[in-house]
Every structure is written in C-alpha cells, then in structure tokens.
Design an enzyme around this catalytic site. Structure first.
Site, mmCIF file in Angstrom:
data_model
loop_
_atom_site.group_PDB
_atom_site.id
_atom_site.type_symbol
_atom_site.label_atom_id
_atom_site.label_comp_id
_atom_site.label_asym_id
_atom_site.label_seq_id
_atom_site.Cartn_x
_atom_site.Cartn_y
_atom_site.Cartn_z
ATOM 1 C CG HIS A 1 1.385 3.224 -3.623
ATOM 2 N ND1 HIS A 1 1.583 2.175 -2.658
ATOM 3 C CD2 HIS A 1 0.090 3.101 -3.985
ATOM 4 C CE1 HIS A 1 0.794 1.414 -2.523
ATOM 5 N NE2 HIS A 1 -0.320 1.734 -3.525
ATOM 6 C CG HIS B 1 -3.341 3.589 -3.634
ATOM 7 N ND1 HIS B 1 -2.969 2.438 -4.828
ATOM 8 C CD2 HIS B 1 -3.864 4.679 -4.399
ATOM 9 C CE1 HIS B 1 -3.797 2.879 -5.783
ATOM 10 N NE2 HIS B 1 -4.164 3.924 -5.647
ATOM 11 C CG ASP C 1 -3.892 -0.259 0.849
ATOM 12 O OD1 ASP C 1 -3.720 0.752 0.262
ATOM 13 O OD2 ASP C 1 -4.178 -1.366 0.265
ATOM 14 C CG HIS C 2 0.555 0.788 0.764
ATOM 15 N ND1 HIS C 2 1.241 0.080 0.754
ATOM 16 C CD2 HIS C 2 -0.917 0.514 0.174
ATOM 17 C CE1 HIS C 2 0.751 -1.002 0.099
ATOM 18 N NE2 HIS C 2 -0.389 -0.910 -0.163
ATOM 19 C CG HIS D 1 0.016 0.342 -7.857
ATOM 20 N ND1 HIS D 1 -0.658 -0.821 -7.779
ATOM 21 C CD2 HIS D 1 -0.617 0.972 -6.550
ATOM 22 C CE1 HIS D 1 -1.736 -0.593 -6.950
ATOM 23 N NE2 HIS D 1 -1.460 0.168 -6.115
ATOM 24 C CG ASP E 1 -0.147 -1.987 -3.320
ATOM 25 O OD1 ASP E 1 0.562 -2.494 -2.441
ATOM 26 O OD2 ASP E 1 -1.283 -1.545 -3.221
ATOM 27 C CG HIS F 1 -1.109 -5.678 -0.827
ATOM 28 N ND1 HIS F 1 -1.946 -5.569 -1.690
ATOM 29 C CD2 HIS F 1 -1.308 -4.135 -0.179
ATOM 30 C CE1 HIS F 1 -2.733 -4.490 -1.948
ATOM 31 N NE2 HIS F 1 -2.061 -3.552 -0.995
HETATM 32 ZN ZN LIG Z 1 -1.913 0.543 -3.997
#
Ligand SMILES: [Zn+2]
Length: 303
Positions: A62, A64, A66-67, A142, A212, A270
C-alpha cells in the site's frame, strides 16, 4: 532450489536505529522479489549484504510512506550503478504516478525499463506467474487500499531414482524426458516408464505477506496451509483499541489468523516503537500459536 526470506525492516511508521520500516527480500527459485520498500531500505540491503541489482520483481502492499518511501531512492541507485535489466512493480493504483512524478521532477529517470501492474482495491487472485512460481493477491483491511501477497512454488521435475534408472540400460540422454514425467522407448525398443525410475517432485512451499491490516478473518481462506506466514503485529492486547482504531493488529490477532489458516510458522513484524522489548508480543502470540518468531532486522528464514 532455495526459497527464503530476509526481513529487512521490522518497525512501524518511522525508521529508527534499531528497526527499519517494512521491507523484505524473498528469494524463490531463480527469482529475487522485494516486498515493500520503506525509507532507507537500500541501506538495510547493504548492511545485510543483499544483492539489490538481482531484484526482478517488487510487490508493494500500500501507499503509506513506511512501505514505499524507499523505492524511489532504491531505483535511482540502481540506475546510477548502471542497471539495464527491467523490473516489474506490482502494487496499488497510484504506485506508477508516485514513482514517475518524482523521477520527472528531479529529472532522473531514463534508465532501465519499469513495468507496472496496478491493482484495484479489493483485487484478488493471480498477479504474476512463471514456470517456477505463482503470486496471488488478496485484500487486507487498512485505512487505504492494501494488498496481501502469497507466493507459491510450482512443482518441479520428478527426481531420478539412479539405481532403478541404471538397471534399464537406456542412454542417459533420456533422463530429462523421464524426470519431466514422459515415458520413453529407446532405439533398441526398450520401454521405460517415468514412474518406475523417478520419485515424485520435491514438495512445494509457500510464503504469505500480510501488512498492514486490522484483524481480518476473510484473509484466512487465502492463507490456508501456508508454510511461512508474515503477519503484522503492531500492538499487544493492552492496545487492542488503538489497533482497531488505526487498522492494525495485535500479536494475539496475528496468531489467531495463523492458527485458523493452519499455517506452519508465523513471523510477526511492523512493531510500534513504543515497545522496549518484544516479550509481551511473543508471550501473547504463543498462548494461541506455538511456532511464532519475533525477528530482528536482517533475520533470515527458510520457507
Ligand atoms: Zn499502513
């Protein structure tokens, strides 16, 4: 053939000196597959001696930060180091614009080919296949569209029973046909049945990635009998309300998914930076599912 996973980042939200954000390198047969690419993933790869120029396929869960914040930098480095081989990037709708808009603004990109497959929200089923493996996606739960992935090896050739083969007296030039399941007849009229001189192929393995996500039982049917399952466990039970509010999972919930899917082993990850130790994650998960692992960055797992 090898099938293994290096966990490059085990932390949530922000990279710290102890834990990088989400990224994993999966080697399956001849394929080198990067799953997610949080900020500074290329440094994690250098630290853990992962050969990033071998990556052929990138799976993104996805959008976000942090990915994905590590992906533009990684691709830029690959180009600066002279890469010419193409990369296939599979991820949510928007991943192409996310990358290409940055490359355009910084005047960077005219390097090796990038092939994109953009997924629609809630997409499920096959997204990649070659002669050795297949990759399926399934929707996670998510705050934005998020995709889980499952990688399954395909059965390889049958394995030769050398002793039985030698007794037949036929030329070794027939071995390839026999291990691929074909019966043969040689020039002298000797018939050999594949099944009589070979064993069944090595059992296939599977790996699944779920991050996530909130606790989301509909994913269980996509994870049935998986050999190794990665499921996020941002929180422990005490913060279960926060987990629900932020569409993340607790260690217990991840373990419940592993148990119900009949997974063989479970890796958690995570982790929220609020936890000084991971003891509570381990204890809570093990009340439900015994074979659970809490990785450090750089930890390596055979599937
Ligand atoms: Zn996320």
């Amino acid at each position: 053939m090898s099938f293994n996973v290096t966990i490059l980042g085990t932390g949530a939200a922000v990279p710290t000196l102890k834990r990088g954000t989400t990224a994993q390198l999966v080697n399956c047969q001849q394929r080198s597959i990067l799953i997610d690419c949080g900020e500074a993933t290329q440094l994690q790869m250098r630290k853990f001696q992962v050969k990033f120029q071998n990556i052929q396929l990138v799976l993104i869960s996805h959008l976000h930060g942090d990915h994905v914040f590590g992906l533009p930098g990684l691709i830029s480095t690959m180009q600066l180091l002279g890469r010419t081989a193409p990369i296939t990037i599979i991820g949510p709708k928007g991943i192409k614009e996310f990358l290409l808009s940055q490359f355009k603004l910084v005047g960077l990109y005219n390097g090796f080919p990038l092939n994109f497959t953009e997924l629609v929200p809630q997409q499920e089923g096959l997204v990649f296949e070659d002669k050795c493996l297949e990759i399926k996606t399934f929707p996670l739960s998510h705050r934005i569209a998020t995709h889980g992935y499952r990688i399954d090896e395909k059965p390889g050739n049958r394995r030769l029973d050398k002793e039985a083969f030698e007794k037949t007296g036929v030329s070794t030039s027939y071995i390839n046909k026999l291990i691929s399941g074909e019966d043969i007849e040689d020039n002298n009229g000797v018939v050999v049945h594949s099944e009589d001189v070979t064993y069944s192929p090595k059992p296939t393995k599977s790996y699944a990635f779920c991050s996530d996500t909130a606790y989301h039982p509909p994913i269980i049917e996509h994870l049935t009998d998986v050999d190794l399952l990665y499921h996020e466990a941002t929180f422990i039970d005490k913060e279960s309300e926060r987990a629900t509010d932020t569409f993340h999972s607790t260690a217990k919930q991840a373990a419940t998914i592993a148990l119900k899917a009949n997974a063989k082993r479970l890796i958690l990850g995570h982790f929220s930076a609020r936890y000084k130790t991971m003891d509570a994650h381990l204890e809570e998960a093990q009340t439900i599912f015994e074979r659970v692992f809490i990785p450090e960055d750089g930890e390596f797992f055979n599937v």
